[in-house]
Design a protein around this motif. Structure first.
Motif, PDB file in Angstrom:
ATOM      1  N   VAL A 236       0.870  -0.890  -0.083  1.00 24.36           N
ATOM      2  CA  VAL A 236       0.027  -0.490   0.375  1.00 24.36           C
ATOM      3  C   VAL A 236       1.274   1.157  -0.113  1.00 24.36           C
ATOM      4  O   VAL A 236       2.382   1.180   0.392  1.00 24.36           O
ATOM      5  N   GLY A 237       0.420   2.152  -0.405  1.00 29.40           N
ATOM      6  CA  GLY A 237       0.834   3.347  -0.600  1.00 29.40           C
ATOM      7  C   GLY A 237       0.156   4.842  -0.712  1.00 29.40           C
ATOM      8  O   GLY A 237      -0.814   5.278  -0.402  1.00 29.40           O
ATOM      9  N   GLY A 238       0.667   6.430   0.195  1.00 31.97           N
ATOM     10  CA  GLY A 238       0.265   7.255  -0.541  1.00 31.97           C
ATOM     11  C   GLY A 238       1.254   7.999  -0.640  1.00 31.97           C
ATOM     12  O   GLY A 238       1.926   8.270  -1.045  1.00 31.97           O
ATOM     13  N   PHE A 239       0.011   8.871  -1.887  1.00 34.19           N
ATOM     14  CA  PHE A 239       0.295   9.999  -2.335  1.00 34.19           C
ATOM     15  C   PHE A 239       0.510  11.395  -2.397  1.00 34.19           C
ATOM     16  O   PHE A 239      -0.093  11.662  -1.227  1.00 34.19           O
ATOM     17  N   LEU A 240       1.156  12.216  -2.890  1.00 39.29           N
ATOM     18  CA  LEU A 240       1.505  13.912  -2.841  1.00 39.29           C
ATOM     19  C   LEU A 240      -0.551  14.431  -3.062  1.00 39.29           C
ATOM     20  O   LEU A 240       0.003  14.889  -2.433  1.00 39.29           O
ATOM     21  N   SER A 241      -1.401  13.809  -3.887  1.00 41.13           N
ATOM     22  CA  SER A 241      -2.175  14.303  -3.689  1.00 41.13           C
ATOM     23  C   SER A 241      -3.240  14.052  -3.151  1.00 41.13           C
ATOM     24  O   SER A 241      -3.978  14.575  -2.660  1.00 41.13           O
ATOM     25  N   GLY A 242      -2.191  13.037  -1.939  1.00 42.77           N
ATOM     26  CA  GLY A 242      -3.739  13.218  -0.265  1.00 42.77           C
ATOM     27  C   GLY A 242      -4.584  11.325  -0.921  1.00 42.77           C
ATOM     28  O   GLY A 242      -5.136  10.990   0.261  1.00 42.77           O
ATOM     29  N   VAL A 244      -4.540   7.441  -1.529  1.00 47.09           N
ATOM     30  CA  VAL A 244      -4.188   6.222  -1.126  1.00 47.09           C
ATOM     31  C   VAL A 244      -4.062   4.885  -2.636  1.00 47.09           C
ATOM     32  O   VAL A 244      -5.480   4.833  -2.487  1.00 47.09           O
ATOM     33  N   GLY A 245      -2.798   3.989  -2.169  1.00 52.34           N
ATOM     34  CA  GLY A 245      -3.980   2.950  -3.378  1.00 52.34           C
ATOM     35  C   GLY A 245      -2.715   1.277  -3.341  1.00 52.34           C
ATOM     36  O   GLY A 245      -1.896   1.558  -1.511  1.00 52.34           O
ATOM     37  N   TRP A 246      -2.950   0.639  -3.540  1.00 48.28           N
ATOM     38  CA  TRP A 246      -2.480  -0.428  -3.437  1.00 48.28           C
ATOM     39  C   TRP A 246      -1.288  -1.471  -4.946  1.00 48.28           C
ATOM     40  O   TRP A 246      -2.645  -0.784  -5.841  1.00 48.28           O
ATOM     41  N   LEU A 258      -7.549   2.642  -6.031  1.00 49.75           N
ATOM     42  CA  LEU A 258      -6.975   3.783  -5.898  1.00 49.75           C
ATOM     43  C   LEU A 258      -8.185   4.296  -5.041  1.00 49.75           C
ATOM     44  O   LEU A 258      -9.518   3.984  -5.390  1.00 49.75           O
ATOM     45  N   CYS A 259      -8.078   5.939  -4.300  1.00 49.24           N
ATOM     46  CA  CYS A 259      -9.293   5.894  -3.619  1.00 49.24           C
ATOM     47  C   CYS A 259     -10.013   7.378  -3.970  1.00 49.24           C
ATOM     48  O   CYS A 259      -8.617   7.754  -4.862  1.00 49.24           O
ATOM     49  N   TRP A 294      -9.219   5.240   7.993  1.00 46.70           N
ATOM     50  CA  TRP A 294      -9.147   3.669   8.183  1.00 46.70           C
ATOM     51  C   TRP A 294      -9.523   2.792   7.275  1.00 46.70           C
ATOM     52  O   TRP A 294     -10.630   3.631   6.933  1.00 46.70           O
ATOM     53  N   TRP A 295      -8.932   2.410   6.019  1.00 49.95           N
ATOM     54  CA  TRP A 295      -9.268   1.809   4.517  1.00 49.95           C
ATOM     55  C   TRP A 295      -8.531   0.271   4.825  1.00 49.95           C
ATOM     56  O   TRP A 295      -8.244  -0.253   5.690  1.00 49.95           O
ATOM     57  N   ASP A 296     -10.201  -0.600   4.233  1.00 52.89           N
ATOM     58  CA  ASP A 296     -10.056  -1.263   3.245  1.00 52.89           C
ATOM     59  C   ASP A 296      -9.648  -1.497   2.306  1.00 52.89           C
ATOM     60  O   ASP A 296     -10.049  -1.474   1.520  1.00 52.89           O
ATOM     61  N   ALA A 297      -9.090  -2.374   1.537  1.00 51.20           N
ATOM     62  CA  ALA A 297      -8.163  -2.118   0.185  1.00 51.20           C
ATOM     63  C   ALA A 297      -8.629  -3.223  -0.432  1.00 51.20           C
ATOM     64  O   ALA A 297      -8.253  -3.115  -1.996  1.00 51.20           O
TER      65      ALA A 297
END
Length: 579
Positions: A236-242, A244-246, A258-259, A294-297
């Protein structure tokens, strides 16, 4: 010309006379004075009389040769059979009464006493010789050997350079279960970075530093990247745009999901961490906007839960996102599934409880840790009540029982500290890994290893890995390898010595005593400071209010203004004269 028999080969050696150098001529001639240096009378008081003076003067060094060989002693073993004898013929030695009477008669004789006193010295000498220790004999051979001297070291074993651009390393993550894969997130957040700059991140095989094993292609610069502790193929990763994705490495470098932007953070995502769940696909993220999600992938359309990092003073208060603290570090311990900790940009450490019903119960604890942003935050994998923080120029070890000050801290470094972690990150064998060691990266490119059991006032080992700043570090689960990322996009793989990566059988007990001792000391100091503050408050409340003296205040202000004006004029005059 040298001639030998006809069967031998004849050689001729020749050399010109000028190749021998200048010819030397010797003749009888007396001594000749070349230089005469007169004495200086002014130096007489500095002379120290030495009498007598013995000086050895020799043209060449004295050499001597001497051989010493002692006479070899030959040892023999022989036995002696002793029987009682020497009795007079008229005494029956088999009769105990007769021998006893004769013995008492001899002991009363004066010559017997003198003979015993004369033989005492020689007998004592023989006894001492018999009890003397043989210096050439090996004694106590059954004892175990002494442990070897500890030699702590840290050296670089491999270097992984980003292909093409040289963007700073923002995050590092090892593959779970002791894997040999290392994920590195690269991102340049400088305003001078071109809009079409590459945004790739990489997964490396530590055995191959020539090229990355997989190139991750995020749609936006990637600021954090974490492996799933239950699945070796998902990240999972966090982006500069705010957002999250996996990723799933079996599907290539493109993100799987991606969210949407409306569900993302309002600012960049600085940290993502997996949480302990049945599915193994749940994680949470933090951002400088002061919100944790909190997220669920399996479904990134909406976050499963949200919490605002706003500390309320009373249980009836409500949280306001306008007063939220920006999050700079995130910590989660799988053995405590409902609790987490965050480090803020203002230097606070805030403890959270996801199961809290009110805003007051969700953020119950607060620690004033550093003067600036908290760059690293992590609990000790063995002693869960103690956690490590890194910020400004120090690294500190805290206890949950002491909220006003840390129990152990490093000295103030000359360079900024950028990251820190306990070794190892995830404890997989408590009996062998070094849980008293924590690692710190510095702005000058050094990696410092601090062992609380060996030394607390200075690092045990400091290794200069590079010249550029080190931004991130992540120890491997084996406790020996450490990955460090620099500001120029290079990942350095360092190896610690065996004594730094493994623990002795008594290390856990010793570290327990140290932490308990420091915890007790800080609690005593906190109680003393509270008493002093209470006493000062009582004295201040009891003292009558002082009347302001306006004339005196005006004179002080005028005097200070005159001094300031004079100092400014002097500086201007000095500057004009120098130019």
């Amino acid at each position: 010309m040298e001639k030998q028999e006809k069967t031998d080969v004849t050689y001729e050696y020749s050399m010109r006379r000028r190749q021998f150098g200048k010819q030397t001529f010797f003749s009888d001639q007396g001594p000749e004075l070349c230089v005469s240096i007169a004495s200086n009378p002014a130096m007489y008081p500095n002379y120290i009389l030495r009498n007598p003076v013995d000086v050895e003067i020799q043209n060449t060094g004295t050499m001597s040769e001497h051989y010493v060989n002692s006479v070899r002693v030959e040892y023999t073993s022989s036995g002696v059979n002793h029987v009682e004898g020497g009795w007079p013929k008229d005494i029956n030695m088999n009769d105990p009464e007769a021998t006893q009477r004769y013995r008492r008669k001899i002991e009363k004789d004066d010559s017997y006493i003198h003979a015993v006193m004369h033989l005492a010295h020689s007998m004592e000498h023989n006894i001492l010789q018999n009890n003397a220790i043989d210096m050439y004999q090996t004694y106590y051979s059954e004892l175990p050997d002494l442990p070897p001297v500890e030699r702590s070291s840290c050296h670089t074993v491999n270097v992984y350079r980003e292909p093409g651009a040289r963007r700073p390393v923002r995050a590092l993550s090892w593959q779970a279960d002791g894997g040999a894969r290392l994920a590195a997130a690269h991102a340049a957040v400088d305003l001078r970075t071109p809009a079409r700059a590459p945004q790739h991140s990489y997964i490396w095989d530590i055995e191959n530093a020539n090229a990355p094993e997989l190139i991750l292609k995020p749609p936006h610069p990637l600021l954090d990247l974490q492996y799933n502790p239950r699945d070796q193929h998902t990240l999972v990763g966090g982006f500069l745009s705010g957002q999250v994705g996996w990723w799933d490495t079996r599907r290539g470098g493109e993100p799987v999901a991606l969210c949407p932007p409306h569900a993302a953070h309002r600012e960049l995502v600085r940290n993502v961490l997996f949480i302990n769940s049945k599915t193994g696909a749940e994680f949470f993220s933090s951002s400088p906007d002061g919100v944790i999600k909190w997220w669920d992938a399996r479904n990134l359309n909406e976050p499963t839960d949200t919490m605002i990092i706003d500390i309320v003073k009373t249980p009836t208060d409500t949280q306001n996102i306008a007063n939220a603290y920006g999050v700079s570090a995130l910590e989660y311990e799988p053995t405590i599934p409902t609790r987490f900790m965050v480090g803020t940009e203002s230097g606070l450490i805030i403890g959270g409880n996801r199961k809290g019903k009110t805003a007051f119960e969700k953020l119950p604890t607060k620690y004033e840790a550093h003067l600036g942003p908290v760059y690293a935050l992590q609990r000790n994998p063995t002693f869960l009540k103690n956690f490590l923080t890194v910020g400004d120029w120090t690294a500190r070890v805290w206890s949950e029982d002491c909220r006003e000050s840390s129990i152990i801290w490093t000295y103030s470094h000359q360079t900024k500290l950028t990251d820190g972690a306990w070794n190892p990150m995830r404890l997989w064998n408590i009996y062998y890994l070094k849980f008293s060691l924590f690692l710190v990266t510095q702005w000058d490119g050094c990696l410092s290893c601090w062992d609380l059991l060996r030394r607390q006032n200075a690092p045990l080992v400091t290794a200069q890995l590079c010249d550029e700043p080190l931004l991130r570090l992540r120890p491997h689960e084996t406790g020996v390898l450490v990955a460090c990322g620099s500001s120029k996009g290079t990942v350095y793989l360092a190896e610690l010595s065996q004594n730094l990566g493994t623990a002795d059988k008594n290390d856990k007990q010793l570290l327990t005593h140290i932490l308990e001792r420091e915890n007790k000391r800080e609690r005593i100091l906190e109680a003393r400071m509270r008493e002093l503050r209470l006493k000062m408050r009582q004295e201040r409340d009891a003292a009558p209010p002082a009347e302001p003296d306006s004339a005196h205040a005006d004179s002080d202000l005028a005097e200070a203004t005159a001094e300031y004006t004079q100092a400014v004029d002097e500086q201007l005059n000095n500057y004009s004269n120098s130019t």
